[in-house]
Design an enzyme around this catalytic site. Structure first.
Site, PDB file in Angstrom:
ATOM      1  N   ILE A  70       0.840  -1.208   0.000  1.00 37.94           N
ATOM      2  CA  ILE A  70       0.000   0.000   0.000  1.00 37.94           C
ATOM      3  C   ILE A  70       0.875   1.259   0.000  1.00 37.94           C
ATOM      4  CG2 ILE A  70      -1.819   1.241   1.244  1.00 37.94           C
ATOM      5  CD1 ILE A  70      -2.657  -1.530   0.055  1.00 37.94           C
ATOM      6  N   LEU A  72       1.739   3.038   2.733  1.00 38.69           N
ATOM      7  CA  LEU A  72       1.332   3.969   3.795  1.00 38.69           C
ATOM      8  C   LEU A  72       0.394   5.076   3.293  1.00 38.69           C
ATOM      9  CD1 LEU A  72       4.743   4.262   5.708  1.00 38.69           C
ATOM     10  CD2 LEU A  72       2.760   2.867   6.318  1.00 38.69           C
ATOM     11  N   CYS A 129       7.180  -0.874   8.173  1.00 46.22           N
ATOM     12  CA  CYS A 129       6.510  -1.054   6.880  1.00 46.22           C
ATOM     13  C   CYS A 129       7.542  -1.460   5.824  1.00 46.22           C
ATOM     14  CB  CYS A 129       5.805   0.226   6.458  1.00 46.22           C
ATOM     15  SG  CYS A 129       5.117   0.093   4.796  1.00 46.22           S
ATOM     16  N   LYS A 164       5.761  -1.107  16.907  1.00 45.62           N
ATOM     17  CA  LYS A 164       5.411  -2.256  16.055  1.00 45.62           C
ATOM     18  C   LYS A 164       6.662  -2.742  15.339  1.00 45.62           C
ATOM     19  CE  LYS A 164       1.855  -3.907  12.894  1.00 45.62           C
ATOM     20  NZ  LYS A 164       0.575  -3.557  12.255  1.00 45.62           N
ATOM     21  N   THR A 192       4.271  -7.233   8.723  1.00 41.23           N
ATOM     22  CA  THR A 192       4.297  -8.227   7.640  1.00 41.23           C
ATOM     23  C   THR A 192       5.707  -8.735   7.330  1.00 41.23           C
ATOM     24  OG1 THR A 192       4.399  -6.414   6.071  1.00 41.23           O
ATOM     25  CG2 THR A 192       2.222  -7.342   6.526  1.00 41.23           C
TER      26      THR A 192
HETATM   27  C1  SIN Z   1       1.532  -0.278   3.817  1.00 38.65           C
HETATM   28  O1  SIN Z   1       0.867   0.759   3.947  1.00 38.65           O
HETATM   29  O2  SIN Z   1       2.309  -0.466   2.872  1.00 38.65           O
HETATM   30  C2  SIN Z   1       1.407  -1.357   4.844  1.00 38.65           C
HETATM   31  C3  SIN Z   1       1.732  -0.878   6.187  1.00 38.65           C
HETATM   32  C4  SIN Z   1       2.787  -1.657   6.876  1.00 38.65           C
HETATM   33  O3  SIN Z   1       3.173  -2.747   6.418  1.00 38.65           O
HETATM   34  O4  SIN Z   1       3.275  -1.205   7.900  1.00 38.65           O
END
Ligand code: SIN
Length: 313
Positions: A70, A72, A129, A164, A192
């Site tokens: 995504i 962010l 992220c 996190k 992730t």
């Molecule tokens: C994203 O927005 O790319 C995912 C967020 C994340 O993995 O922290």
């Protein structure tokens, strides 16, 4: 039956929250989910300015999982305060705002602005992220920088500060020790796992940034091992995250040492998953004649000297 827990100065009614990025800003599901039955909502990451995120395609389904990049994408902290926070304030659950940034100063600016607002119970800091060039993993895989971000933010708030962590490091326990020493109240484990999906016919990656972050049941065994490692390394609370789809999954996280859990990717299938997980944990604890769901935390029956993690632990 006691279902809740206290983190720093905040009481959560139960140990199940919904994870950042899987529940928007809490308003999208207003007609679908009784969020008063959740321990809390963790918002999508917020940055100082709005972000469009990465170009599409930025999501791909994988066996038992989901790959996302995504980047962010978010509305920015100012629009959040104006358009989303008034609704969140009306909810009978805890609101944890997740913050992402491209610089240490940006983390501080976003948190300081949010700190001046009512209705926010704590902060989760995204240093993990895998889908952005600046910030994200470049921070979260650097132990000193992760600690510096934590201590700078600690100085700005008396609310719960949750870091996190990424699983994409050799010893996640070392990062947990560093952020604890820098003043974190808790850690979220895990974000992730870096992954990739390929379309054999087109010979192209399935997402625009080639690699992305893998989530869902496919990563649950990895997440359990990382929570276990962190629980052996520090004594601060852990929010266990990774592929939870039902109460039994969540209980496994509690047993390996998580004090609470966050339900993530499963929300895309059914946004009520968190509520059913909370109800299922409570009935499991009742069946086991426990007076407190917290009695499950860290009660895995395992011989520590059998763990191959012991060279680090
Ligand atoms: C994203 O927005 O790319 C995912 C967020 C994340 O993995 O922290």
């Amino acid at each position: 039956m006691k279902t809740g827990f206290v983190l720093r100065n905040v009481e959560f009614k139960n140990r199940v929250l919904v994870a950042s990025g899987t529940f928007g800003y809490g308003d999208e599901t207003r007609d679908l989910v009784d969020v008063a039955k959740l321990g809390g909502i963790v918002t999508k990451s917020l940055s100082w300015k709005p972000r469009d995120g990465n170009p599409p395609p930025r999501i791909a389904e994988t066996p038992s999982g989901m790959l996302n990049s995504i980047g962010l994408a978010n509305i920015g902290v100012h629009a959040f305060i104006e358009k989303k926070l008034p609704y969140l304030r009306t909810l009978d659950t805890r609101i944890i705002v997740n913050i992402a940034a491209s610089s240490v100063q940006e983390y501080c600016d976003v948190l300081a602005l949010l700190e001046s607002q009512n209705g926010i119970h704590g902060f989760e800091i995204n240093v993990s992220c895998p889908n952005v060039k600046e910030g994200g993993l470049s921070f979260g895989t650097n132990c000193d920088l992760t600690a510096e971000i934590t201590s700078r933010l600690r100085a700005l708030t008396d609310k719960p500060l949750i870091i996190k962590l990424t699983p994409n490091v050799t010893h996640i326990g070392q990062f947990a020790v560093a952020v604890k020493e820098a003043g974190a109240d808790a850690v979220s484990v895990i974000n992730t796992v870096i992954g990739m999906a390929v379309n054999a016919k087109t010979r192209k990656p399935k997402i625009s940034t080639v690699t992305g972050g893998l989530s869902g049941p496919a990563i649950k065994p990895i997440a359990l091992a990382k929570v276990y490692e962190v629980a052996q390394s520090v004594d601060i609370p852990i929010f266990g995250i990774g592929g939870i789809t039902n109460a039994e999954d969540a209980i496994e996280f509690l047993l390996v040492g998580a004090s609470a859990v966050q339900v993530g990717t499963a929300n895309f299938i059914d946004p009520r998953t968190g509520v059913s997980v909370a109800e299922g944990i409570e009935s499991f604890a009742r069946d086991q004649a426990l007076g407190d769901v917290g009695d499950l935390v860290g009660t895995l029956k395992a011989k520590k000297d059998m763990s191959v993690l012991q060279s680090w632990l």
